[in-house]
Design an enzyme around this catalytic site. Structure first.
Site, PDB file in Angstrom:
ATOM      1  N   HIS A   1     -50.266 -17.837   7.657  1.00 34.60           N
ATOM      2  CA  HIS A   1     -48.829 -17.923   7.887  1.00 34.60           C
ATOM      3  C   HIS A   1     -48.275 -19.251   7.380  1.00 34.60           C
ATOM      4  CE1 HIS A   1     -50.175 -14.981  10.905  1.00 34.60           C
ATOM      5  NE2 HIS A   1     -49.000 -14.425  10.700  1.00 34.60           N
TER       6      HIS A   1
ATOM      7  N   ASP B   1     -49.562  -7.840   3.810  1.00 33.10           N
ATOM      8  CA  ASP B   1     -49.139  -8.555   5.009  1.00 33.10           C
ATOM      9  C   ASP B   1     -47.735  -9.089   4.725  1.00 33.10           C
ATOM     10  OD1 ASP B   1     -49.183  -9.722   7.522  1.00 33.10           O
ATOM     11  OD2 ASP B   1     -51.110 -10.723   7.229  1.00 33.10           O
TER      12      ASP B   1
END
Length: 610
Positions: free
Chosen positions: A257, A330
């Site tokens: 992330h 993702d």
């Protein structure tokens, strides 16, 4: 910018990968390669006809899965309208569909999509209606991250199950299949037809900041069995399961992330350690596989993340593993995929690599137009888009979305959070709690000898839709079991004053339960447990996230691993402490010594009982 994952574990310990791999030696044989998971659907000719009638703009839209704020497809709150205008340049989900013709929408709690089951069902129906009323309108594939444990977007009163590592501790394929079947049925009743679960990563790095307890464990064969079982449960309920994060995110100390991880496994080690759960998912007929935003030089030495790697997604996943289902990225808002090329290039490169669904780009207008331009200028062919669109439409067809896109409120009442489902979650949880230390047979606590219990410890923000805080849930459960329990939150980094307050309170108790959360060598949590033990009161430490805490807590005469601080797992821990059920969980990961990380303190499979 939000994304589809979780934050850091806060665990700064760095045991070597070599140690963890050695601890699972002998169980890393690769599973046999699986054949193609999906044969051509019987209605392919009809689906191809649909594709042939779509405009280029509609085709581009089908490839995107996008977030949208609001509890309603047409009448969200003003704050959500403002957020949509700022981030997506539309006011509502209906406008999003009309402008971009997206093929999927992802639900988040923070986007206010998942207030409660009836509202979720209404939102799903509103989204389907808005899309189907458009010219050549198609049903929308609605998705979410409902892994259970620490990642769940739909909370109470829906049924919440133990997370993957807890299920790994239970070791039961039947429980994993039941979890998928019930969780899938509840999602389907609310109109959610694609779940980004299960996690197929083999977590062999205790310092992994993003996977950790989201993984079933460190043994690839055990992980493979549980992944396949959960997939079967979900898909039997008519929900598309999603194995993630290909080619494997279990051995990194960087969170994708916020950074760009590199997996240093050799090709041989990848085949032995990371590949087996994905092979098992494919053999089980997995409907979708999610990519990882990380680099694996042994599989592709270009420096590109796997999400943008044709050698990985087409060469290995499609051609070598024989997978012809849907490949979804993702979140494209994550740093791991954005850092090298920028937001306009990423969706184009992902499609060139072999992706079918582009999930949650930070700027949809930029990404959508980038793909459109790439086709018009010849970098991408329309035929390439058609391949992915056909896969997405096949999935929608298999899920029954063309026949029955809507859900009804009666189905919500009959299915979501029923007494039978909640009882099943409790039974599964009871088989996961792991007893690691029990000096002098302190546990189970006796209501006669230890009637007054003080519950102290970390109170991290409660996972979506659970009651929280953990100390309060534990104390409440012990009270229901006949103890007189009080809760005192001391946090994840207790100060000297907070520790002194807890020690003073402990002197008026007969026993202390300390909820710990990723304890490190210099942590105030460690000092708290040491000083509580010094009072002479019996101390029971309950690790409410990573099970590695036990290595830092030699002063605690009893230690349990609960693997999460959700209600269902905390209630199970309380029942084990009280002796209502026997501890049955076995470690699915090894725990290293705190003073010598090269040595294993507790191996995979370790666990005590009464």
């Amino acid at each position: 910018m939000h994304d589809t994952g979780t934050g850091s574990t806060g665990n700064t310990a760095q045991p070597s990968r070599r140690t963890v791999l050695a601890a699972t030696a002998g169980v890393t044989a690769a599973l046999a390669a699986a054949g193609p998971a999906h044969a051509a659907a019987p209605d392919d000719s009809r689906l191809r006809a649909l594709v042939s009638r779509m405009t280029l703009e509609e085709k581009v839209g089908q490839l995107f899965v996008m977030r949208v704020y609001g509890h309603s497809a047409t009448a969200p709150d003003q704050a959500d309208i403002d957020a949509n205008l700022k981030e997506i340049r539309v006011r509502t989900a209906a406008e999003l569909l009309a402008k971009y013709r997206v093929g999927g929408i992802i639900y988040f709690a923070w986007a206010h999509n998942t207030r409660e089951p009836h509202q979720i069902a209404d939102l799903s129906n509103g989204i389907q209606k808005a899309s189907l009323e458009l010219p050549r309108g198609l049903p929308v594939l609605i998705s979410t991250d409902q892994e259970h444990g620490i990642v769940a977007r739909v909370g109470k009163p829906a049924t919440l199950f133990p997370g993957a590592m807890a299920v790994g501790a239970g070791g039961s394929r039947s429980d994993a299949r039941t979890l998928g079947r019930i969780a899938g049925a509840e999602l389907r009743a609310m109109g959610i037809r694609q779940d980004y679960s299960p996690v197929a990563d083999v977590n062999v790095n205790p310092a992994n900041p993003v996977i950790g307890v989201r993984s079933f464990g460190a043994d690839p064969r055990a992980v493979s069995r549980l992944v396949a079982a959960e997939v079967a449960g979900y898909q039997r309920s008519g929900v598309a399961a999603t194995a993630k994060h290909f080619p494997g995110h279990g051995d990194t100390n960087v969170d994708s992330h916020t950074g760009f991880p590199t997996i240093t496994h050799s090709r041989e080690l990848w085949e032995q350690l990371d590949a087996p759960p994905f092979r098992a998912a494919i053999a089980a007929g997995i409907d979708s596989i999610m990519t990882a935003h990380l680099m694996v030089p042994a599989l592709d030495d270009s420096g590109d993340p796997a999400t943008l790697s044709r050698p990985i997604l087409t060469g290995i996943l499609r051609e070598r593993l024989g997978y012809d289902g849907v490949v979804v990225t993702d979140s494209l808002g994550m740093e791991g995929v954005r850092s090298k090329y920028g937001d306009a290039r990423v969706p184009v490169l992902a499609l060139k690599a072999g992706v079918d669904q582009l999930l949650n780009p930070p700027d949809l207008d930029l990404a959508w137009n980038a793909v459109l331009t790439a086709v018009r200028e010849g970098e991408l062919t329309e035929a390439r888009l058609d391949e992915s669109i056909l896969r997405v439409l096949r999935l929608k067809s298999r899920l029954g979305l063309f026949r029955s896109p809507y859900v009804d409120q009666g189905g919500v009442d009959r299915t979501v959070g029923t007494r039978a489902h909640l009882a099943a979650a409790d039974r599964i949880a009871e088989r996961t709690t792991t007893l690691l230390v029990n000096e002098g047979r302190l546990l189970p606590l006796s209501r006669r000898r230890h009637p007054k219990v003080l519950v102290v410890g970390a109170d991290p923000a409660s996972p979506s839709g659970t009651t929280g805080p953990p100390t309060g849930v534990l104390a409440g459960a012990l009270n229901e079991l006949g103890f007189t329990a009080t809760a005192l939150s001391t946090g994840t980094a207790p100060s000297a004053a907070t520790i002194a307050k807890a020690v003073a309170a402990a002197r008026d108790a007969d026993a202390v339960v300390a909820a710990t959360y990723n304890v490190t060598a210099g942590s105030g949590q460690k000092a708290l447990v040491e000083q509580l033990a010094a009072t002479g009161r019996p101390v029971v430490a309950v690790a409410i996230r990573n099970p590695y805490d036990v290595a830092q807590l030699p002063s605690a005469p009893a230690c349990l691993a609960a693997y999460s601080w959700t209600d269902v797992e905390l209630r199970s821990a309380a029942r084990v402490i009280a002796g209502r059920v026997k501890p049955r969980g076995k470690l699915p990961v090894p725990v290293q010594r705190a003073d010598d990380p090269e040595q294993v303190l507790y191996p995979v499979g370790y666990g005590l009982s009464y």
